[in-house]
Scaffold this active site. Sequence first.
Site, PDB file in Angstrom:
ATOM      1  N   LYS A   1      50.808  32.234  41.675  1.00 49.03           N
ATOM      2  CA  LYS A   1      51.872  31.729  41.848  1.00 49.03           C
ATOM      3  C   LYS A   1      51.983  30.202  42.440  1.00 49.03           C
ATOM      4  O   LYS A   1      51.532  30.346  43.466  1.00 49.03           O
ATOM      5  CB  LYS A   1      52.662  32.880  42.102  1.00 49.03           C
ATOM      6  CG  LYS A   1      52.393  33.304  40.921  1.00 49.03           C
ATOM      7  CD  LYS A   1      53.567  35.284  41.026  1.00 49.03           C
ATOM      8  CE  LYS A   1      53.181  36.453  40.252  1.00 49.03           C
ATOM      9  NZ  LYS A   1      54.024  37.489  39.892  1.00 49.03           N
TER      10      LYS A   1
ATOM     11  N   HIS B   1      49.284  36.397  39.428  1.00 52.69           N
ATOM     12  CA  HIS B   1      49.705  37.023  38.772  1.00 52.69           C
ATOM     13  C   HIS B   1      47.633  37.919  38.571  1.00 52.69           C
ATOM     14  O   HIS B   1      47.096  36.748  38.110  1.00 52.69           O
ATOM     15  CB  HIS B   1      50.155  36.942  37.707  1.00 52.69           C
ATOM     16  CG  HIS B   1      50.110  37.251  36.173  1.00 52.69           C
ATOM     17  ND1 HIS B   1      50.743  38.498  35.073  1.00 52.69           N
ATOM     18  CD2 HIS B   1      49.155  37.471  35.425  1.00 52.69           C
ATOM     19  CE1 HIS B   1      50.730  39.069  34.650  1.00 52.69           C
ATOM     20  NE2 HIS B   1      49.289  38.443  34.402  1.00 52.69           N
TER      21      HIS B   1
ATOM     22  N   ASN C   1      55.398  36.919  44.911  1.00 57.48           N
ATOM     23  CA  ASN C   1      53.913  37.496  46.015  1.00 57.48           C
ATOM     24  C   ASN C   1      51.909  36.662  45.474  1.00 57.48           C
ATOM     25  O   ASN C   1      51.793  37.404  44.977  1.00 57.48           O
ATOM     26  CB  ASN C   1      54.216  38.947  45.147  1.00 57.48           C
ATOM     27  CG  ASN C   1      53.305  38.881  43.451  1.00 57.48           C
ATOM     28  OD1 ASN C   1      53.619  37.709  43.069  1.00 57.48           O
ATOM     29  ND2 ASN C   1      53.899  39.999  43.142  1.00 57.48           N
TER      30      ASN C   1
ATOM     31  N   GLU D   1      47.244  37.682  27.542  1.00 57.07           N
ATOM     32  CA  GLU D   1      47.345  36.501  28.016  1.00 57.07           C
ATOM     33  C   GLU D   1      46.490  35.350  28.588  1.00 57.07           C
ATOM     34  O   GLU D   1      47.252  34.756  28.197  1.00 57.07           O
ATOM     35  CB  GLU D   1      47.604  36.967  29.633  1.00 57.07           C
ATOM     36  CG  GLU D   1      48.816  37.951  29.713  1.00 57.07           C
ATOM     37  CD  GLU D   1      49.235  39.138  31.038  1.00 57.07           C
ATOM     38  OE1 GLU D   1      49.016  38.930  31.445  1.00 57.07           O
ATOM     39  OE2 GLU D   1      49.926  39.501  30.912  1.00 57.07           O
TER      40      GLU D   1
ATOM     41  N   TYR E   1      56.961  36.841  30.610  1.00 56.12           N
ATOM     42  CA  TYR E   1      57.494  37.657  31.049  1.00 56.12           C
ATOM     43  C   TYR E   1      58.347  38.321  29.909  1.00 56.12           C
ATOM     44  O   TYR E   1      59.203  38.729  30.695  1.00 56.12           O
ATOM     45  CB  TYR E   1      57.446  37.185  32.340  1.00 56.12           C
ATOM     46  CG  TYR E   1      56.714  36.826  33.456  1.00 56.12           C
ATOM     47  CD1 TYR E   1      56.306  38.585  33.981  1.00 56.12           C
ATOM     48  CD2 TYR E   1      56.943  35.745  34.393  1.00 56.12           C
ATOM     49  CE1 TYR E   1      55.002  38.124  34.741  1.00 56.12           C
ATOM     50  CE2 TYR E   1      55.787  35.930  35.273  1.00 56.12           C
ATOM     51  CZ  TYR E   1      54.934  36.606  35.442  1.00 56.12           C
ATOM     52  OH  TYR E   1      53.729  36.941  37.155  1.00 56.12           O
TER      53      TYR E   1
HETATM   54  P1  IDP Z   1      52.145  42.849  38.701  1.00 51.84           P
HETATM   55  O1  IDP Z   1      52.539  41.544  39.128  1.00 51.84           O
HETATM   56  O2  IDP Z   1      52.517  43.552  39.957  1.00 51.84           O
HETATM   57  O3  IDP Z   1      52.343  43.068  37.457  1.00 51.84           O
HETATM   58  P2  IDP Z   1      55.003  43.836  37.562  1.00 51.84           P
HETATM   59  O4  IDP Z   1      55.925  45.071  38.058  1.00 51.84           O
HETATM   60  O5  IDP Z   1      54.697  43.015  36.538  1.00 51.84           O
HETATM   61  O6  IDP Z   1      53.834  43.515  38.729  1.00 51.84           O
HETATM   62  O7  IDP Z   1      56.288  42.233  37.327  1.00 51.84           O
HETATM   63  C1  IDP Z   1      55.192  40.739  37.307  1.00 51.84           C
HETATM   64  C2  IDP Z   1      55.973  40.276  39.163  1.00 51.84           C
HETATM   65  O8  IDP Z   1      57.099  39.972  38.563  1.00 51.84           O
HETATM   66  C3  IDP Z   1      55.852  40.839  40.269  1.00 51.84           C
HETATM   67  O9  IDP Z   1      53.942  39.939  39.889  1.00 51.84           O
HETATM   68  C4  IDP Z   1      56.612  39.647  40.689  1.00 51.84           C
HETATM   69  O10 IDP Z   1      56.527  38.551  41.430  1.00 51.84           O
HETATM   70  C5  IDP Z   1      58.660  39.858  40.478  1.00 51.84           C
HETATM   71  N1  IDP Z   1      58.745  41.068  40.793  1.00 51.84           N
HETATM   72  C6  IDP Z   1      58.669  42.673  40.164  1.00 51.84           C
HETATM   73  N2  IDP Z   1      59.769  43.595  40.726  1.00 51.84           N
HETATM   74  C7  IDP Z   1      60.339  42.016  41.112  1.00 51.84           C
HETATM   75  C8  IDP Z   1      61.037  43.149  41.991  1.00 51.84           C
HETATM   76  O11 IDP Z   1      62.139  44.184  42.474  1.00 51.84           O
HETATM   77  N3  IDP Z   1      62.344  42.099  42.518  1.00 51.84           N
HETATM   78  C9  IDP Z   1      62.004  40.511  42.347  1.00 51.84           C
HETATM   79  N4  IDP Z   1      61.254  40.358  41.471  1.00 51.84           N
HETATM   80  C10 IDP Z   1      59.626  41.402  41.060  1.00 51.84           C
END
Ligand code: IDP
Length: 137
Positions: A9, A115, A112, A126, A49
């Site tokens: 990312k 992905h 984070n 995907e 997304y």
């Molecule tokens: P993942 O990437 O670990 O599968 P997901 O729940 O699918 O997690 O969420 C997709 C992405 O959305 C996350 O990797 C993160 O970048 C963002 N995200 C998820 N939860 C939050 C939140 O509570 N606040 C802000 N961004 C979030």
Amino acid sequence: MERTLSIIKPDAVERNFVGQIISRFEAQGLRPVAMRMMHLSQKEAEGFYAVHSERPFFKDLVSFMTRSPVVVMVLEGEGAVARNREIMGATNPENAAEGTIRKDFAKNIEENSVHGSDSPENAAIEIAYFFRSTEIC
Ligand code: IDP
């Protein structure tokens, strides 16, 4: 053998962590078989997304994912989907296990660093979102 989609990312590309992140995948049994650096458009990020479109963080997430380039990859290996999720660590780096990418590189729950597809079914969708079959080696 299984395949999964991985994205490095913007927060990680901006801080020059591309090589270190790919090294972790290679060292832990996953092989890149397709790779591209690209700057996602708003439409591409929203489409990718789409499942999160009703979540309160959706707009911020799209803005983050489009602010600078990403690296999209197909990773191949035994149990690649689950293996990649283990190597990545929990979504929120505060909850991520020691030695995971998110523990070591992520800035916060949104920025984070990586992905990874969460199921073989989503991995197929995907991968097809970013790569034609002829682009996968
Ligand atoms: P993942 O990437 O670990 O599968 P997901 O729940 O699918 O997690 O969420 C997709 C992405 O959305 C996350 O990797 C993160 O970048 C963002 N995200 C998820 N939860 C939050 C939140 O509570 N606040 C802000 N961004 C979030």
